[in-house]
Design a protein around this motif. Structure first.
Motif, PDB file in Angstrom:
ATOM      1  N   VAL A 121       0.846  -1.188   0.000  1.00 27.09           N
ATOM      2  CA  VAL A 121       0.000   0.000   0.000  1.00 27.09           C
ATOM      3  C   VAL A 121       0.887   1.244   0.000  1.00 27.09           C
ATOM      4  N   HIS A 122       0.778   2.030  -1.068  1.00 21.14           N
ATOM      5  CA  HIS A 122       1.551   3.267  -1.181  1.00 21.14           C
ATOM      6  C   HIS A 122       0.906   4.311  -0.271  1.00 21.14           C
ATOM      7  N   PRO A 123       1.582   4.750   0.790  1.00 22.21           N
ATOM      8  CA  PRO A 123       0.942   5.677   1.728  1.00 22.21           C
ATOM      9  C   PRO A 123       0.786   7.070   1.129  1.00 22.21           C
ATOM     10  N   GLU A 124      -0.296   7.710   1.485  1.00 22.52           N
ATOM     11  CA  GLU A 124      -0.526   9.095   1.049  1.00 22.52           C
ATOM     12  C   GLU A 124       0.562  10.025   1.584  1.00 22.52           C
ATOM     13  N   GLU A 125       1.178   9.638   2.684  1.00 23.13           N
ATOM     14  CA  GLU A 125       2.140  10.511   3.358  1.00 23.13           C
ATOM     15  C   GLU A 125       3.502  10.557   2.682  1.00 23.13           C
ATOM     16  N   SER A 126       3.736   9.719   1.664  1.00 21.65           N
ATOM     17  CA  SER A 126       5.062   9.654   1.055  1.00 21.65           C
ATOM     18  C   SER A 126       4.978   9.752  -0.460  1.00 21.65           C
ATOM     19  N   SER A 127       5.967  10.403  -1.043  1.00 17.09           N
ATOM     20  CA  SER A 127       6.090  10.447  -2.501  1.00 17.09           C
ATOM     21  C   SER A 127       7.404   9.806  -2.959  1.00 17.09           C
ATOM     22  N   GLU A 128       8.107   9.130  -2.033  1.00 17.90           N
ATOM     23  CA  GLU A 128       9.410   8.550  -2.360  1.00 17.90           C
ATOM     24  C   GLU A 128       9.510   7.131  -1.803  1.00 17.90           C
ATOM     25  N   VAL A 129       8.639   6.246  -2.273  1.00 18.57           N
ATOM     26  CA  VAL A 129       8.626   4.858  -1.812  1.00 18.57           C
ATOM     27  C   VAL A 129       9.603   4.043  -2.662  1.00 18.57           C
ATOM     28  N   ASP A 130      10.474   3.306  -1.997  1.00 19.08           N
ATOM     29  CA  ASP A 130      11.593   2.623  -2.644  1.00 19.08           C
ATOM     30  C   ASP A 130      11.556   1.128  -2.321  1.00 19.08           C
ATOM     31  N   TRP A 131      12.326   0.354  -3.082  1.00 21.79           N
ATOM     32  CA  TRP A 131      12.423  -1.097  -2.910  1.00 21.79           C
ATOM     33  C   TRP A 131      13.789  -1.454  -2.338  1.00 21.79           C
ATOM     34  N   GLU A 132      13.867  -2.583  -1.638  1.00 20.66           N
ATOM     35  CA  GLU A 132      15.139  -3.113  -1.136  1.00 20.66           C
ATOM     36  C   GLU A 132      14.998  -4.618  -0.954  1.00 20.66           C
ATOM     37  N   VAL A 133      15.501  -5.411  -1.893  1.00 19.93           N
ATOM     38  CA  VAL A 133      15.476  -6.854  -1.706  1.00 19.93           C
ATOM     39  C   VAL A 133      16.471  -7.228  -0.607  1.00 19.93           C
ATOM     40  N   GLU A 134      16.071  -8.159   0.273  1.00 20.55           N
ATOM     41  CA  GLU A 134      16.943  -8.532   1.385  1.00 20.55           C
ATOM     42  C   GLU A 134      16.787 -10.015   1.732  1.00 20.55           C
ATOM     43  N   LEU A 135      17.886 -10.601   2.144  1.00 19.03           N
ATOM     44  CA  LEU A 135      17.873 -11.915   2.781  1.00 19.03           C
ATOM     45  C   LEU A 135      17.395 -11.737   4.214  1.00 19.03           C
ATOM     46  N   ALA A 136      16.405 -12.536   4.609  1.00 13.01           N
ATOM     47  CA  ALA A 136      15.905 -12.491   5.985  1.00 13.01           C
ATOM     48  C   ALA A 136      16.204 -13.820   6.667  1.00 13.01           C
ATOM     49  N   ALA A 137      16.719 -13.750   7.882  1.00  8.91           N
ATOM     50  CA  ALA A 137      16.929 -14.937   8.711  1.00  8.91           C
ATOM     51  C   ALA A 137      15.816 -14.994   9.757  1.00  8.91           C
ATOM     52  N   ILE A 138      15.304 -16.197  10.011  1.00 14.86           N
ATOM     53  CA  ILE A 138      14.254 -16.395  11.003  1.00 14.86           C
ATOM     54  C   ILE A 138      14.853 -17.132  12.194  1.00 14.86           C
ATOM     55  N   ILE A 139      14.721 -16.550  13.374  1.00 20.03           N
ATOM     56  CA  ILE A 139      15.260 -17.156  14.583  1.00 20.03           C
ATOM     57  C   ILE A 139      14.411 -18.367  14.972  1.00 20.03           C
ATOM     58  N   GLY A 140      15.090 -19.446  15.361  1.00 21.19           N
ATOM     59  CA  GLY A 140      14.387 -20.660  15.755  1.00 21.19           C
ATOM     60  C   GLY A 140      14.631 -21.085  17.187  1.00 21.19           C
ATOM     61  N   LYS A 141      15.609 -20.458  17.849  1.00 19.34           N
ATOM     62  CA  LYS A 141      15.976 -20.868  19.207  1.00 19.34           C
ATOM     63  C   LYS A 141      16.302 -19.623  20.025  1.00 19.34           C
ATOM     64  N   LYS A 142      15.718 -19.542  21.208  1.00 23.46           N
ATOM     65  CA  LYS A 142      15.896 -18.382  22.076  1.00 23.46           C
ATOM     66  C   LYS A 142      17.352 -18.246  22.509  1.00 23.46           C
ATOM     67  N   GLY A 143      17.819 -16.979  22.615  1.00 26.93           N
ATOM     68  CA  GLY A 143      19.185 -16.785  23.075  1.00 26.93           C
ATOM     69  C   GLY A 143      19.514 -15.344  23.367  1.00 26.93           C
ATOM     70  N   ARG A 144      20.434 -15.143  24.263  1.00 29.49           N
ATOM     71  CA  ARG A 144      20.993 -13.825  24.602  1.00 29.49           C
ATOM     72  C   ARG A 144      22.492 -13.998  24.774  1.00 29.49           C
ATOM     73  N   HIS A 145      23.262 -12.997  24.380  1.00 33.19           N
ATOM     74  CA  HIS A 145      24.721 -13.071  24.436  1.00 33.19           C
ATOM     75  C   HIS A 145      25.213 -14.343  23.730  1.00 33.19           C
ATOM     76  N   ILE A 146      24.743 -14.524  22.513  1.00 34.55           N
ATOM     77  CA  ILE A 146      25.087 -15.697  21.716  1.00 34.55           C
ATOM     78  C   ILE A 146      26.497 -15.522  21.152  1.00 34.55           C
ATOM     79  N   GLU A 147      27.296 -16.563  21.211  1.00 34.07           N
ATOM     80  CA  GLU A 147      28.643 -16.531  20.656  1.00 34.07           C
ATOM     81  C   GLU A 147      28.601 -16.841  19.152  1.00 34.07           C
ATOM     82  N   GLU A 148      29.461 -16.194  18.387  1.00 29.89           N
ATOM     83  CA  GLU A 148      29.468 -16.366  16.930  1.00 29.89           C
ATOM     84  C   GLU A 148      29.586 -17.826  16.481  1.00 29.89           C
TER      85      GLU A 148
END
Length: 294
Positions: free
Chosen positions: A129-156
Motif C-alpha cells: 500500500v503506497h501511503p498518502e504521506e510519502s512520494s518517495e517509496v523505494d524497494w530493497e530486496v533482502e535476505l531475511a533470517a528467522i530465529i528458531g531458538k531463544k538466546g541472549r549473548h550468543i557466541e558467533e
C-alpha cells in the motif's frame, strides 16, 4: 540428490479448508503444498509457536512430508508471510560492500541496526500500500533470517544454531520520511505492508551456502538490483551475536540483513515506486516474492 534431514520449505497458507491460516510444506520452489495442519492436527497454526515447539515440531513435519499424503495443489492455496506474528523485526543498514560503494558511504565499523513494527509484515504476493504521506517509496530486496531458538549473548561459533532458516524480504522504504527531521529511519521503514516476506521459511539444512546466493530485484520487469550475499559486510553469525548483546532473540524473530545496490533513491535521476508498479524480489534457492503497489 538425496534430501538432507531437516531440509524443508515451511509455509503458512489459506486454502479450501477455510479462512484460518494453516501450516504447510512447499514441495520445491513453486511446488504443491503438504497440509501440516491436516496431517498433524496437534501442531500449532502459528509459525512462531511451531518454531517454539523445537525438535518435536520438526519431527512431526518430517512425518507428514514422508507420508506422501495431504498434498494440496499449489493453485488452490494463497501463501501468507511465513511468520505472521513476529515479536521483533530487526533490520541492518549498509551491510553490502557494493551498496556502500554505490552511495559513497564509509564502510561501517559495526552493524547499523534499526527496526520495523510487526504490522509492516505482509504476504509474498500481497499488495504494497503506497501511503498518502510519502512520494518517495523505494524497494530493497533482502535476505531475511528467522530465529528458531531463544538466546541472549550468543557466541558467533554457535550463532547459526539459533537460526531456523531463511526467506526473501522487501524492506520497502519511504525515503522522504527516512531522511526527515534528523533521519526518521523507523517511520520511513514501518508503514503498513512495508515488509513483504516469503514465499517460504527455507530451513538452513536446505541451503547450500547462505553467504553465496544470488539476490535480485526487478520493477515492472526491469532488473534493478543484482548482487550476491557474498557481498555482506557482516555475515549472519556476526549479526546474530551482535544483536543478541542487546536483546533476547526468540523463535519467530525476523532479521533483515541489508540490501545490495540498485535501489531507486540512488538512480540518476532517482526513481520511486508508483501505484500500479510490480516489484519482484528473488534469492537463489529461497524463491521469489512479487507485490503490486496500490
Amino acid at each position: 540428490m538425496q534430501r538432507l534431514a531437516g531440509a524443508m520449505r515451511l509455509v503458512r497458507f489459506r486454502g479450501a479448508g477455510g479462512p484460518e491460516p494453516r501450516l504447510g510444506l512447499e514441495e520445491g520452489i513453486g511446488g504443491d503444498v503438504v497440509d501440516l495442519t491436516a496431517a498433524e492436527p496437534g501442531l500449532p497454526r502459528s509459525m512462531r509457536a511451531f518454531l517454539e515447539s523445537g525438535p518435536s515440531g520438526l519431527a512431526a513435519a518430517q512425518r507428514a512430508l514422508d507420508s506422501g499424503r495431504h498434498r494440496v495443489p499449489r493453485g488452490t492455496v494463497r501463501l501468507l508471510a511465513p511468520v505472521g506474528d513476529p515479536q521483533k523485526v530487526i533490520c541492518v543498514g549498509l551491510n553490502y560492500r557494493d551498496h556502500c560503494r554505490e552511495q559513497g558511504a564509509r564502510v561501517p565499523a559495526e552493524p547499523i541496526i534499526f527496526s520495523k513494527f510487526p504490522s509492516a509484515v505482509t504476504g509474498p504476493f500481497d499488495d504494497i500500500v503506497h501511503p498518502e504521506e510519502s512520494s518517495e517509496v523505494d524497494w530493497e530486496v533482502e535476505l531475511a533470517a528467522i530465529i528458531g531458538k531463544k538466546g541472549r549473548h550468543i557466541e558467533e561459533p554457535v550463532a547459526l544454531d539459533h537460526v531456523a532458516g531463511f526467506t526473501v524480504a522487501n524492506d520497502v522504504s519511504a525515503r522522504d520520511w527516512q531522511g526527515r527531521n534528523g533521519r526518521q529511519w523507523l517511520l520511513g521503514k514501518t508503514f503498513d505492508t512495508f515488509c513483504p516476506l516469503g514465499p517460504a521459511l527455507v530451513t538452513k539444512e536446505a541451503v547450500a551456502d547462505v553467504h553465496n546466493l544470488r539476490i535480485r530485484c526487478s520493477v515492472n520487469g526491469r532488473l534493478m538490483q543484482d548482487s550476491s550475499t557474498r557481498q555482506l559486510l557482516f555475515p549472519l553469525p556476526q549479526l546474530v551475536a551482535w544483536v543478541s548483546r542487546f536483546v533476547t532473540l526468540v523463535p519467530g524473530d525476523i532479521l533483515l540483513t541489508g540490501t545490495p545496490p540498485g535501489v531507486g533513491v540512488f538512480q540518476k535521476p532517482p526513481v520511486f515506486l508508483k501505484r500500479g508498479d510490480e516489484v519482484q524480489c528473488e534469492i537463489e534457492e529461497l524463491g521469489t516474492i512479487c507485490n503490486k503497489v496500490v
